[in-house]
Scaffold this motif. Structure first.
Motif, PDB file in Angstrom:
ATOM      1  N   CYS A 135       3.921  -3.291  -9.598  1.00 33.41           N
ATOM      2  CA  CYS A 135       2.780  -2.427  -9.283  1.00 33.41           C
ATOM      3  C   CYS A 135       2.936  -1.072  -9.967  1.00 33.41           C
ATOM      4  CB  CYS A 135       2.681  -2.271  -7.767  1.00 33.41           C
ATOM      5  SG  CYS A 135       1.295  -1.282  -7.221  1.00 33.41           S
ATOM      6  N   THR A 167      -3.845   5.985  -4.990  1.00 33.28           N
ATOM      7  CA  THR A 167      -3.107   4.730  -4.869  1.00 33.28           C
ATOM      8  C   THR A 167      -3.972   3.712  -4.135  1.00 33.28           C
ATOM      9  OG1 THR A 167      -2.143   5.424  -2.773  1.00 33.28           O
ATOM     10  CG2 THR A 167      -0.853   5.861  -4.759  1.00 33.28           C
ATOM     11  N   SER A 168      -3.715   2.433  -4.396  1.00 39.12           N
ATOM     12  CA  SER A 168      -4.535   1.386  -3.776  1.00 39.12           C
ATOM     13  C   SER A 168      -3.672   0.351  -3.068  1.00 39.12           C
ATOM     14  CB  SER A 168      -5.381   0.705  -4.850  1.00 39.12           C
ATOM     15  OG  SER A 168      -4.535   0.183  -5.852  1.00 39.12           O
ATOM     16  N   CYS A 169      -2.463   0.736  -2.669  1.00 39.21           N
ATOM     17  CA  CYS A 169      -1.545  -0.239  -2.047  1.00 39.21           C
ATOM     18  C   CYS A 169      -1.842  -0.467  -0.579  1.00 39.21           C
ATOM     19  CB  CYS A 169      -0.109   0.234  -2.169  1.00 39.21           C
ATOM     20  SG  CYS A 169       0.385   0.550  -3.851  1.00 39.21           S
ATOM     21  N   CYS A 170      -2.422   0.534   0.089  1.00 36.60           N
ATOM     22  CA  CYS A 170      -2.600   0.464   1.545  1.00 36.60           C
ATOM     23  C   CYS A 170      -3.951  -0.177   1.849  1.00 36.60           C
ATOM     24  CB  CYS A 170      -2.535   1.874   2.131  1.00 36.60           C
ATOM     25  SG  CYS A 170      -2.941   1.945   3.887  1.00 36.60           S
ATOM     26  N   LYS A 192      -3.859  -4.021  -7.986  1.00 36.21           N
ATOM     27  CA  LYS A 192      -3.814  -4.637  -6.668  1.00 36.21           C
ATOM     28  C   LYS A 192      -2.624  -4.085  -5.901  1.00 36.21           C
ATOM     29  CE  LYS A 192      -5.424  -9.249  -8.022  1.00 36.21           C
ATOM     30  NZ  LYS A 192      -4.970 -10.643  -8.163  1.00 36.21           N
ATOM     31  N   SER A 193      -2.608  -4.358  -4.618  1.00 35.96           N
ATOM     32  CA  SER A 193      -1.438  -3.984  -3.827  1.00 35.96           C
ATOM     33  C   SER A 193      -0.282  -4.906  -4.221  1.00 35.96           C
ATOM     34  CB  SER A 193      -1.748  -4.140  -2.347  1.00 35.96           C
ATOM     35  OG  SER A 193      -1.845  -5.503  -2.031  1.00 35.96           O
ATOM     36  N   LYS A 229      -3.004  -6.090   6.402  1.00 33.39           N
ATOM     37  CA  LYS A 229      -2.720  -7.045   5.316  1.00 33.39           C
ATOM     38  C   LYS A 229      -3.337  -8.406   5.624  1.00 33.39           C
ATOM     39  CE  LYS A 229      -0.266  -4.760   2.249  1.00 33.39           C
ATOM     40  NZ  LYS A 229      -0.807  -4.540   0.901  1.00 33.39           N
ATOM     41  N   GLU A 232      -6.660  -8.013   4.270  1.00 31.62           N
ATOM     42  CA  GLU A 232      -6.639  -7.965   2.800  1.00 31.62           C
ATOM     43  C   GLU A 232      -6.501  -9.375   2.218  1.00 31.62           C
ATOM     44  OE1 GLU A 232      -3.152  -6.328   0.868  1.00 31.62           O
ATOM     45  OE2 GLU A 232      -4.380  -5.207  -0.537  1.00 31.62           O
TER      46      GLU A 232
END
Lengths: 419, 107
Positions: A135, A167-170, A192-193, A229, A232
């Protein structure tokens, strides 16, 4: 249902009306005012507004909010059917918290035993920390392209997205932005995460190069400190591996990540299989490249960790040298909004640039002013990390529950719970 | 016939005043108790201990930067090419949905 697409999980957090005392503690932690019900009356969660972050769940003094998505038995069935390659993708924050469910101190680092216990249960390993490193390569390269284009005046093939980059992890933050500040979406990193990268990678590279099996037989289980998650993983666009194989002539439709277990779910699964984490044999899959990770990958679970990891790599790519001091103390710790500047000399052009970054954790308390600046076009930052939960993923909604609650970062909140 | 000359002591405080005093006292005790448990129990303990665990994991790692993870480099060499390559875009990048346009959100 509104705010949700047809395939997506519509309800993850629900309040048990027998346990709810109507005390409003959950409302003090809900980032989107998704909990309804008057003081003293039974509360309920509005799934359209809910981010599924689970902060109400880990902070309720009565244990009333429940995670309603229970797939432990489904995963056990897959482990035992003898045909499926069940891959566990383990998030960084799980390895410092799952020990609590087996009587260890909070913060006990049990990577070896955890991976060992998972192998005993029959899982193959793809460490999400590996995907976190991946990532950083993708998200960091995207950021560097933008900095080179906007700040160093380098021509790019096509105009990259605007700065600052988020950021786009969460997954809770992504859903928050999609629901409540869609004008920020062009600022989100397209990466993507790590978990979603792990899923796509497991069913392509992992299937062909590591486990040598048919991608359709790979069942990816995210092991996450997070209830969001679960949402997600149900998003319909995360079926890239199936699309990849479709282009190469094999049919079949399957999601990149099949199911998600929280840290609590994982502890239940291990207990059902009579595996004691503390007595588990150490991990012995050293020749599996997908289980290797760097220190930068593992700190993704802390607030400021993604930023620190990204700056370590951005420094190397822009200046051509490693950072002298790897610990970036300004982005560590529990202050609500942390800002830092790192001056880099571009090896290509010799120009100097100060990369300004901000780190936000706890959307409810700290996000507002940062977002307002970006919307008004006067944000001084290049890169902004946002994590929904106070403290980051280590305090996620899927972590072991402490009845005292774990998110009381501001002391006045403990004295005046309604404030 | 015996006479009873006992007179009840006059109450100097009204019911309302009594409730007020008790209420204020209880509030003081309540805040004090909360502050006291705060001293005994650091409410951020869990976050701090778990975060320290991850920083320990970082400090003892052989490679501490993502670009020095040889397994990631090997994956790019064998499979995805380089970061932001077309295959990487296809597998590792995504798009977002403006959910405020998905239908009448109550705001």
């Amino acid at each position: 249902m509104q705010g949700l697409r047809p395939q997506e999980l519509a309800e993850i957090i629900a309040i048990d009306r027998k346990k709810c005392k109507g005390c409003d503690a959950c409302k003090a932690f809900c980032p989107t005012d998704a909990v309804t019900g008057k003081y003293g009356a039974v509360h309920r969660v509005d799934g359209e507004r809910c981010l599924f972050c689970g902060q109400c769940l880990v902070n309720c003094p009565f244990g009333a909010p429940q995670d309603t998505v229970d797939i432990v038995d489904k995963v056990i069935a897959r482990l035992k059917d003898g045909r499926t390659t069940v891959v566990a993708a383990i998030a960084p924050a799980v390895r410092v918290a799952v020990g609590e469910e087996f009587g260890l101190e909070p913060g006990a680092l049990v990577t070896g035993q955890l991976l060992g216990a998972l192998q005993t249960a029959g899982f193959k390993i793809l460490d999400t920390n590996f995907a976190a490193d991946l990532c950083i390569m993708e998200e960091g390269s995207e950021l560097i392209t933008k900095i080179r284009h906007y700040a160093l005046g380098e021509a790019a093939g096509h105009a990259p997205g605007p700065l600052p980059q988020f950021t786009s992890c969460c997954p809770a933050w992504v859903r928050y932005a999609e629901l409540y500040c869609p004008q920020l979406l062009p600022h989100m990193s397209s990466a993507k995460s790590p978990l979603m990268m792990a899923g796509a990678l497991a069913k392509t590279y992992g299937a062909t190069e590591v486990w040598r099996t048919n991608p359709e037989n790979v069942f990816v289980v995210g092991v996450m400190p997070c209830t969001a998650k679960k949402f997600e993983a149900s998003r319909p666009e995360f079926a890239s591996a199936a699309a990849y194989w479709h282009k190469r002539g094999s049919a079949g439709s399957y999601p990149d990540v099949d199911v998600v277990l929280t840290t609590r779910d994982l502890a239940r699964l291990l207990k059902k299989l009579n595996i004691n984490l503390t007595a588990a044999a150490e991990f012995s899959d050293a020749d599996n490249p997908l289980a290797r990770y760097s220190g930068a990958g593992t700190i993704f679970g802390n607030t400021g960790g993604v930023m620190e990891a990204a700056l370590r790599t951005a420094h190397f790519v822009i200046t051509g040298q490693e950072l002298a001091a790897l610990e970036l103390n300004p982005v560590r710790g529990l202050k609500g909004v942390k800002a830092a500047g790192v001056t880099l000399r571009d090896a290509k052009t010799g120009r100097e640039i100060t990369v300004k970054v901000a780190v936000v954790h706890g959307i409810k308390e700290n996000l507002g002013p940062i977002v307002d600046e970006v919307v008004a076009g006067r944000s001084p930052y290049h890169f902004i990390e946002v994590m929904n939960c106070p403290g980051g993923c280590v305090n996620g909604g899927g972590q072991p529950i402490n009845p005292m609650g774990t998110s009381w970062l501001d002391k006045y909140k403990a004295i005046l719970p309604w404030s | 016939m015996a006479t009873y000359d006992y007179v009840e002591k006059a109450i100097k405080i009204t019911r309302r005043e009594f409730l007020g005093v008790v209420g204020v006292g209880a509030a003081i005790l309540w805040t004090g108790a909360y502050a006291a448990t705060d001293l005994v129990q650091d409410r951020t303990k869990y976050i701090k201990l778990r975060a320290a665990g991850l920083y320990r994991d970082d400090a003892k790692a052989a490679a501490r930067q993502s670009h020095n993870n040889a397994a990631v480099g090997e994956m790019y060499k064998k499979f995805a090419g380089k970061p932001l390559s077309p295959l990487a875009e296809e597998l590792f990048h995504t798009r977002y949905v403006d959910r405020s346009k998905l239908g009448g959100m109550r705001s």
